[in-house]
Design an enzyme around this catalytic site. Structure first.
Site, mmCIF file in Angstrom:
data_model
loop_
_atom_site.group_PDB
_atom_site.id
_atom_site.type_symbol
_atom_site.label_atom_id
_atom_site.label_comp_id
_atom_site.label_asym_id
_atom_site.label_seq_id
_atom_site.Cartn_x
_atom_site.Cartn_y
_atom_site.Cartn_z
ATOM 1 N N LYS A 186 -3.630 18.346 -2.089
ATOM 2 C CA LYS A 186 -3.236 18.254 -0.671
ATOM 3 C C LYS A 186 -1.757 18.566 -0.483
ATOM 4 O O LYS A 186 -1.377 19.372 0.355
ATOM 5 C CB LYS A 186 -3.494 16.841 -0.114
ATOM 6 C CG LYS A 186 -4.915 16.413 -0.043
ATOM 7 C CD LYS A 186 -5.038 15.054 0.638
ATOM 8 C CE LYS A 186 -4.338 13.933 -0.104
ATOM 9 N NZ LYS A 186 -5.007 13.469 -1.319
ATOM 10 N N ARG A 235 -6.336 7.803 6.322
ATOM 11 C CA ARG A 235 -7.109 7.566 5.113
ATOM 12 C C ARG A 235 -8.211 6.540 5.348
ATOM 13 O O ARG A 235 -8.966 6.247 4.433
ATOM 14 C CB ARG A 235 -6.157 6.996 4.053
ATOM 15 C CG ARG A 235 -5.863 7.922 2.899
ATOM 16 C CD ARG A 235 -4.908 7.173 1.983
ATOM 17 N NE ARG A 235 -4.854 7.737 0.669
ATOM 18 C CZ ARG A 235 -3.974 8.666 0.298
ATOM 19 N NH1 ARG A 235 -3.126 9.161 1.153
ATOM 20 N NH2 ARG A 235 -3.974 9.085 -0.942
ATOM 21 N N ARG A 245 -8.151 4.609 -7.416
ATOM 22 C CA ARG A 245 -7.837 5.450 -6.256
ATOM 23 C C ARG A 245 -9.035 6.292 -5.862
ATOM 24 O O ARG A 245 -9.291 6.507 -4.675
ATOM 25 C CB ARG A 245 -6.618 6.336 -6.556
ATOM 26 C CG ARG A 245 -5.317 5.542 -6.497
ATOM 27 C CD ARG A 245 -4.188 6.233 -7.202
ATOM 28 N NE ARG A 245 -3.888 7.533 -6.642
ATOM 29 C CZ ARG A 245 -3.241 8.498 -7.297
ATOM 30 N NH1 ARG A 245 -2.849 8.292 -8.539
ATOM 31 N NH2 ARG A 245 -2.997 9.629 -6.718
HETATM 32 P P1 ADP Z 1 -2.826 10.970 -3.647
HETATM 33 O O1 ADP Z 1 -3.437 11.720 -2.495
HETATM 34 O O2 ADP Z 1 -2.688 11.818 -4.856
HETATM 35 O O3 ADP Z 1 -3.506 9.665 -3.912
HETATM 36 P P2 ADP Z 1 -0.562 10.104 -2.008
HETATM 37 O O4 ADP Z 1 0.855 10.378 -2.293
HETATM 38 O O5 ADP Z 1 -1.148 10.717 -0.790
HETATM 39 O O6 ADP Z 1 -1.327 10.595 -3.320
HETATM 40 O O7 ADP Z 1 -0.812 8.544 -1.927
HETATM 41 C C1 ADP Z 1 -0.404 7.676 -2.928
HETATM 42 C C2 ADP Z 1 -0.603 6.218 -2.524
HETATM 43 O O8 ADP Z 1 0.156 5.930 -1.341
HETATM 44 C C3 ADP Z 1 -2.026 5.819 -2.151
HETATM 45 O O9 ADP Z 1 -2.805 5.501 -3.291
HETATM 46 C C4 ADP Z 1 -1.760 4.595 -1.257
HETATM 47 O O10 ADP Z 1 -1.464 3.461 -2.018
HETATM 48 C C5 ADP Z 1 -0.516 4.995 -0.507
HETATM 49 N N1 ADP Z 1 -0.848 5.668 0.770
HETATM 50 C C6 ADP Z 1 -0.515 6.949 1.118
HETATM 51 N N2 ADP Z 1 -0.988 7.260 2.344
HETATM 52 C C7 ADP Z 1 -1.658 6.150 2.791
HETATM 53 C C8 ADP Z 1 -2.384 5.850 3.961
HETATM 54 N N3 ADP Z 1 -2.543 6.741 4.945
HETATM 55 N N4 ADP Z 1 -2.937 4.611 4.066
HETATM 56 C C9 ADP Z 1 -2.782 3.702 3.094
HETATM 57 N N5 ADP Z 1 -2.130 3.924 1.953
HETATM 58 C C10 ADP Z 1 -1.551 5.131 1.787
#
Ligand code: ADP
Ligand code: ZN
Length: 211
Positions: A13, A88, A167
């Protein structure tokens, strides 16, 4: 364009968001990056979020919703934006609607589950500036050194294999339902992740109808 990118952790992404951001000249809003920055800076938000992120859990909805609400009011979002990693959960998607934000398209990047663990294990991030790399797909010029700032490249704490499992579980349970949610609104387009970043980009542009 106001775009949401969905996809499992490690689907690419962030990488595709970066490419699209340049091509379309609109900012990327990555909630993961905003949270990791807050953790690096040791802010209150960072301290609260760290307990969740390190375990592979989602940060509470109200916290991320507030972050995004605030970010979207900034000037550079006027002509569009890319949301990478938000929403999410269904409550987050509903919150976006309540903010009065209309979305043009929702792109889901699909990658086979067995690829994901391999991809994530090669990810590296600059400990200083947060730039992202991959030891196979996007190596830095010098091993373990950031091309941009000379900082040391490290693995994200939540990229440890046990945490990745969590995750993925969280993704299937809480985020994947958003595909149906946006499909029913007629907004969903799908692109399949390829071996090479550039090939995935081609699929993404095709799916979005951008030439
Ligand atoms: P990836 O898509 O590889 O899991 P991200 O950088 O998008 O990596 O997200 C890493 C972590 O950040 C998630 O596992 C969560 O803990 C937190 N996070 C990111 N975006 C959200 C969201 N929209 N709602 C809740 N937690 C989030
Ligand atoms: Zn750096």
């Amino acid at each position: 364009m106001r775009l949401i990118i969905l996809g499992a952790p490690g689907a690419g992404k962030g990488t595709q968001a970066e490419v699209l951001s340049k091509k379309l000249d609109i900012p990327t809003i990555s909630t993961g990056e905003i949270i990791r920055n807050a953790i690096r800076q040791g802010t209150d938000l960072g301290k609260e979020a760290k307990q969740y992120i390190d375990r592979g859990l989602l940060v509470p909805d109200d916290v991320v919703i507030e972050i995004v609400k605030d970010r979207l009011t900034q000037d550079d979002c006027k002509n569009g934006f890319i949301l990478d990693g938000f929403p999410r959960t269904v409550p987050q998607a509903d919150a976006l609607t309540k903010m009065g934000v209309t979305i043009d398209k929702v792109l889901s990047i699909e990658v086979a589950e067995e690829k994901i663990v391999e991809r994530i294990s090669g990810r590296r991030q600059c400990s200083k500036c947060g730039a992202t790399y991959h030891i196979v797909y996007k190596p830095s010029k010098e091993e373990n050194i950031c091309d941009l700032c000379g900082g040391e490249l490290i693995m994200r704490q939540d990229d440890a294999p046990e945490t990745v499992k969590n995750r993925l579980k969280v993704y299937h349970e809480q985020t994947e339902p958003l595909k149906d949610y946006y499909q029913s609104k007629g907004l969903l387009v799908v692109a399949y992740g390829q071996e090479e970043v550039a090939d995935t980009t081609k699929e993404v542009l095709k799916a979005l109808g951008v030439v």
